[in-house]
Design a protein around this motif. Structure first.
Motif, PDB file in Angstrom:
ATOM      1  N   ASP A 106       0.855  -1.182   0.000  1.00 15.95           N
ATOM      2  CA  ASP A 106       0.000   0.000   0.000  1.00 15.95           C
ATOM      3  C   ASP A 106       0.897   1.239   0.000  1.00 15.95           C
ATOM      4  N   PRO A 107       1.033   1.915  -1.130  1.00 11.40           N
ATOM      5  CA  PRO A 107       1.919   3.081  -1.219  1.00 11.40           C
ATOM      6  C   PRO A 107       1.592   4.177  -0.209  1.00 11.40           C
ATOM      7  N   VAL A 108       0.336   4.277   0.208  1.00 12.79           N
ATOM      8  CA  VAL A 108      -0.049   5.304   1.175  1.00 12.79           C
ATOM      9  C   VAL A 108       0.712   5.132   2.490  1.00 12.79           C
ATOM     10  N   ARG A 109       0.928   3.891   2.894  1.00 13.34           N
ATOM     11  CA  ARG A 109       1.693   3.648   4.132  1.00 13.34           C
ATOM     12  C   ARG A 109       3.137   4.100   3.969  1.00 13.34           C
ATOM     13  N   ASP A 110       3.737   3.834   2.802  1.00 13.65           N
ATOM     14  CA  ASP A 110       5.106   4.283   2.564  1.00 13.65           C
ATOM     15  C   ASP A 110       5.181   5.807   2.552  1.00 13.65           C
ATOM     16  N   VAL A 111       4.228   6.451   1.928  1.00 14.27           N
ATOM     17  CA  VAL A 111       4.235   7.915   1.854  1.00 14.27           C
ATOM     18  C   VAL A 111       4.152   8.504   3.254  1.00 14.27           C
ATOM     19  N   GLY A 112       3.298   7.951   4.096  1.00 11.37           N
ATOM     20  CA  GLY A 112       3.212   8.413   5.485  1.00 11.37           C
ATOM     21  C   GLY A 112       4.499   8.161   6.235  1.00 11.37           C
ATOM     22  N   GLY A 113       5.079   7.008   6.015  1.00  5.96           N
ATOM     23  CA  GLY A 113       6.349   6.682   6.668  1.00  5.96           C
ATOM     24  C   GLY A 113       7.481   7.572   6.191  1.00  5.96           C
ATOM     25  N   LEU A 114       7.470   7.902   4.903  1.00  6.08           N
ATOM     26  CA  LEU A 114       8.496   8.792   4.364  1.00  6.08           C
ATOM     27  C   LEU A 114       8.374  10.188   4.957  1.00  6.08           C
ATOM     28  N   ALA A 115       7.159  10.638   5.167  1.00  3.13           N
ATOM     29  CA  ALA A 115       6.960  11.957   5.788  1.00  3.13           C
ATOM     30  C   ALA A 115       7.525  11.959   7.206  1.00  3.13           C
ATOM     31  N   ALA A 116       7.301  10.874   7.931  1.00  4.82           N
ATOM     32  CA  ALA A 116       7.845  10.764   9.295  1.00  4.82           C
ATOM     33  C   ALA A 116       9.372  10.723   9.254  1.00  4.82           C
ATOM     34  N   LEU A 117       9.925  10.011   8.301  1.00  6.51           N
ATOM     35  CA  LEU A 117      11.380   9.922   8.152  1.00  6.51           C
ATOM     36  C   LEU A 117      11.973  11.287   7.827  1.00  6.51           C
ATOM     37  N   GLU A 118      11.338  12.018   6.932  1.00  5.72           N
ATOM     38  CA  GLU A 118      11.826  13.356   6.571  1.00  5.72           C
ATOM     39  C   GLU A 118      11.766  14.304   7.769  1.00  5.72           C
ATOM     40  N   ALA A 119      10.708  14.220   8.549  1.00  7.81           N
ATOM     41  CA  ALA A 119      10.587  15.064   9.746  1.00  7.81           C
ATOM     42  C   ALA A 119      11.682  14.719  10.746  1.00  7.81           C
ATOM     43  N   GLU A 120      11.954  13.432  10.906  1.00  3.52           N
ATOM     44  CA  GLU A 120      13.005  13.013  11.835  1.00  3.52           C
ATOM     45  C   GLU A 120      14.381  13.427  11.324  1.00  3.52           C
ATOM     46  N   TYR A 121      14.585  13.370  10.032  1.00  2.00           N
ATOM     47  CA  TYR A 121      15.841  13.839   9.451  1.00  2.00           C
ATOM     48  C   TYR A 121      16.023  15.324   9.773  1.00  2.00           C
ATOM     49  N   ALA A 122      14.982  16.116   9.615  1.00  2.00           N
ATOM     50  CA  ALA A 122      15.061  17.553   9.912  1.00  2.00           C
ATOM     51  C   ALA A 122      15.393  17.790  11.391  1.00  2.00           C
ATOM     52  N   ARG A 123      14.805  17.007  12.258  1.00  2.00           N
ATOM     53  CA  ARG A 123      15.108  17.127  13.694  1.00  2.00           C
ATOM     54  C   ARG A 123      16.572  16.761  13.964  1.00  2.00           C
ATOM     55  N   ALA A 124      17.042  15.694  13.323  1.00  2.00           N
ATOM     56  CA  ALA A 124      18.431  15.269  13.510  1.00  2.00           C
ATOM     57  C   ALA A 124      19.392  16.336  13.002  1.00  2.00           C
ATOM     58  N   VAL A 125      19.105  16.915  11.855  1.00  2.00           N
ATOM     59  CA  VAL A 125      19.957  17.961  11.298  1.00  2.00           C
ATOM     60  C   VAL A 125      20.031  19.154  12.245  1.00  2.00           C
ATOM     61  N   ALA A 126      18.899  19.561  12.763  1.00  2.00           N
ATOM     62  CA  ALA A 126      18.874  20.709  13.686  1.00  2.00           C
ATOM     63  C   ALA A 126      19.739  20.435  14.923  1.00  2.00           C
ATOM     64  N   GLU A 127      19.617  19.236  15.470  1.00  2.00           N
ATOM     65  CA  GLU A 127      20.401  18.913  16.657  1.00  2.00           C
ATOM     66  C   GLU A 127      21.884  18.744  16.335  1.00  2.00           C
ATOM     67  N   LEU A 128      22.182  18.151  15.190  1.00  2.00           N
ATOM     68  CA  LEU A 128      23.584  18.006  14.791  1.00  2.00           C
ATOM     69  C   LEU A 128      24.243  19.365  14.565  1.00  2.00           C
ATOM     70  N   LYS A 129      23.523  20.293  13.980  1.00  2.00           N
ATOM     71  CA  LYS A 129      24.052  21.635  13.794  1.00  2.00           C
ATOM     72  C   LYS A 129      24.380  22.277  15.140  1.00  2.00           C
ATOM     73  N   ALA A 130      23.460  22.118  16.093  1.00  2.00           N
ATOM     74  CA  ALA A 130      23.687  22.682  17.425  1.00  2.00           C
ATOM     75  C   ALA A 130      24.905  22.030  18.085  1.00  2.00           C
ATOM     76  N   LEU A 131      25.032  20.726  17.967  1.00  2.00           N
ATOM     77  CA  LEU A 131      26.180  20.021  18.557  1.00  2.00           C
ATOM     78  C   LEU A 131      27.476  20.425  17.870  1.00  2.00           C
ATOM     79  N   ARG A 132      27.441  20.520  16.551  1.00  2.00           N
ATOM     80  CA  ARG A 132      28.629  20.892  15.788  1.00  2.00           C
ATOM     81  C   ARG A 132      29.103  22.295  16.164  1.00  2.00           C
ATOM     82  N   ASN A 133      28.159  23.178  16.368  1.00  2.00           N
ATOM     83  CA  ASN A 133      28.509  24.563  16.666  1.00  2.00           C
ATOM     84  C   ASN A 133      28.780  24.810  18.149  1.00  2.00           C
ATOM     85  N   GLY A 134      28.686  23.739  18.924  1.00  2.00           N
ATOM     86  CA  GLY A 134      29.036  23.801  20.344  1.00  2.00           C
ATOM     87  C   GLY A 134      28.029  24.511  21.152  1.00  2.00           C
TER      88      GLY A 134
END
Length: 115
Positions: A87-115
């Protein structure tokens, strides 16, 4: 409860092992390449290309694991192991969650990188 997106112990070990400057370069590379990996997942989903989908999920999982992005790693791993959903709809929903988590990870990594 305040839940960290990045496992601080994993990040600290990476920094202690490789040095802060190298970790900053790794973070920058992850930030630059992540959107392409996510786009690859979406394109593979649209094409119905299971092998391409799994490879992109594997790459994202491995990169997330490097930094201790626990939830990102788990979401990508689920796609890698499960592959395309019937069911592609389940993948699309999962991809949206993955993209949101990627954005959260990037934000935190930037903060950690910049001390």
């Amino acid at each position: 409860m305040d839940e960290s997106v990045i496992d601080r112990a994993v990040y600290a070990e990476l920094r202690d092992t490789t040095g802060a400057e190298f970790v900053a370069e790794l973070v920058d590379t992850f930030i630059e390449e992540g959107p392409g990996m996510l786009a690859e997942l979406r394109a593979a989903r649209v094409e119905g290309n299971a092998e391409r989908f799994r490879r992109a999920a594997h790459s994202l999982k491995s990169n997330g694991r490097t930094f201790g992005a626990v939830k990102l790693t788990a979401l990508a791993r689920e796609f890698e192991l499960k592959g395309l959903d019937a069911d592609p709809v389940r993948d699309v929903g999962g991809l949206a969650a993955l993209e949101a988590e990627y954005a959260r990870a990037v934000a935190e990594l930037k903060a950690l990188r910049n001390g």
